[in-house]
Write a protein that holds these residues in place. Structure first.
Motif: not given
Length: 346
Positions: A201-206, A210-215
């Motif tokens: 699975x994958x997603x986005x977090x902050x 404050x950086x946006x990140x994809x995981x």
């Protein structure tokens, strides 16, 4: 018998394992020659069963004959044996054998494969080399890499991951425990649900800075029973942003008590100076991140000084759009540059 031997020879020559066969009626074994060297040779021949003793010391020889008796007592059932052969000049060569007893017409045979097992020292050296290589790869990447066990307990994390989730914890077990506690709950819930389906699975977090990140999380299996662990890779966009300058103590504290959203914005620079808790929720603002209002003129009208606001070139400032329908007022002296933007709804 000749056809069977030819078939064995043809198969064995194409593989990195040796084949062996026991003819119980003739009490002979057909197997690779040169079992006393550190590689199974691809030259085959028949050996009387009684001469097998030349390959083994007494304890191992007894184990081998016990293994043969077990195979004959359990036909059509695979059995494995790890045994140590005696090589030239007393060298001890670990072998792994697998066999099965099968009745062919009236005769009983044992068919199997045999290979040289890596000695413990070589295996340990290989494990250390693999671990050192993994450490080098994890240290060299800017991506945060986290390894889980099957229960999603964090077992290992590289320096980049620790900086993302536990920047003040240093290294070692304490930092690992701190990072485990600060992994976003919604992300871990999605990982657990995906692993239960045996899928990635994958997603986005902050991140906290404050950086946006994809995981992306990927389970791995060690057998047919299901996942035995998982790999989580987090890629953050851009450098860590500097924390927003803290407002003087008590300056805007009263706005936190408002039940509706309110923000303070620079009329000339469009920088978002302050947002109370309802506003942070409404605009989905991250803690310690810096924002610039990109539609201030549409919201504030003539009160906004700069009608043209080109994209801010600074990587540590994010654009944010304010909803329409706000109540606007200037803060007045000594903050004539600041606008008070209030939304009488949530």
């Amino acid at each position: 018998m000749v056809d069977r031997e030819a078939l064995y020879r043809d198969i064995a020559l194409s593989l990195d394992v040796g084949y062996w066969m026991l003819d119980c009626a003739r009490e002979s074994i057909y197997w690779p020659k040169g079992l006393g060297v550190e590689k199974v040779q691809k030259s085959y021949g028949w050996t009387p069963l009684g001469e097998v003793a030349q390959f083994y010391d007494e304890p191992e020889r007894l184990r081998f004959f016990g293994y043969v008796r077990d195979l004959l007592a359990n036909p059509n059932s695979d059995r494995r044996l790890d045994i140590v052969a005696r090589g030239p000049a007393g060298a001890r060569i670990p072998l792994r054998m697998c066999g099965r007893a099968v009745r062919d017409d009236r005769d009983l045979y044992v068919f199997g494969v045999i290979e040289v097992s890596p000695v413990p020292r070589e295996r340990d050296d290989a494990a250390r080399q693999s671990s050192a290589l993994l450490d080098s790869v994890l240290a060299a990447t800017d991506s945060g890499v986290i390894l889980f066990d099957e229960a999603l307990n964090l077992r290992r994390a590289n320096g980049a991951a620790l900086q993302m989730f536990a920047p003040a914890a240093g290294e070692g077990p304490a930092a690992l425990a701190a990072a485990a506690e600060r992994l976003p709950a919604d992300m871990m819930k999605a990982v657990a649900e995906a692993f239960a389906r045996r899928a990635g699975t994958a997603g986005r977090i902050i991140l906290a800075d404050g950086r946006r990140a994809m995981w992306r999380a990927t389970p791995y299996w060690l057998g047919p029973q299901g996942p035995r662990g998982g790999l989580l890779v987090v890629n953050a966009a851009g450098p860590a942003r500097a924390p927003a300058p803290a407002a003087p103590a008590g300056r805007f504290d009263v706005l936190e008590n408002l039940a509706h959203p309110a923000v303070i914005v620079s009329a000339t620079g469009a920088d978002l100076k302050f947002a109370n808790r309802p506003a942070r929720q409404m605009l989905h603002l991250a803690d310690n991140a810096r924002y610039r209002v990109r539609n201030l003129f549409e919201v504030a009208g003539p009160m906004a000084v700069a009608r043209v606001q080109p994209p801010d070139p600074r990587a540590d400032i994010l654009p944010v759009a304010l909803p329409m329908g706000a109540r606007i007022a200037r803060m007045g002296e000594p903050d004539d540059d600041l606008l008070f933007v209030e939304y009488l709804y949530r």
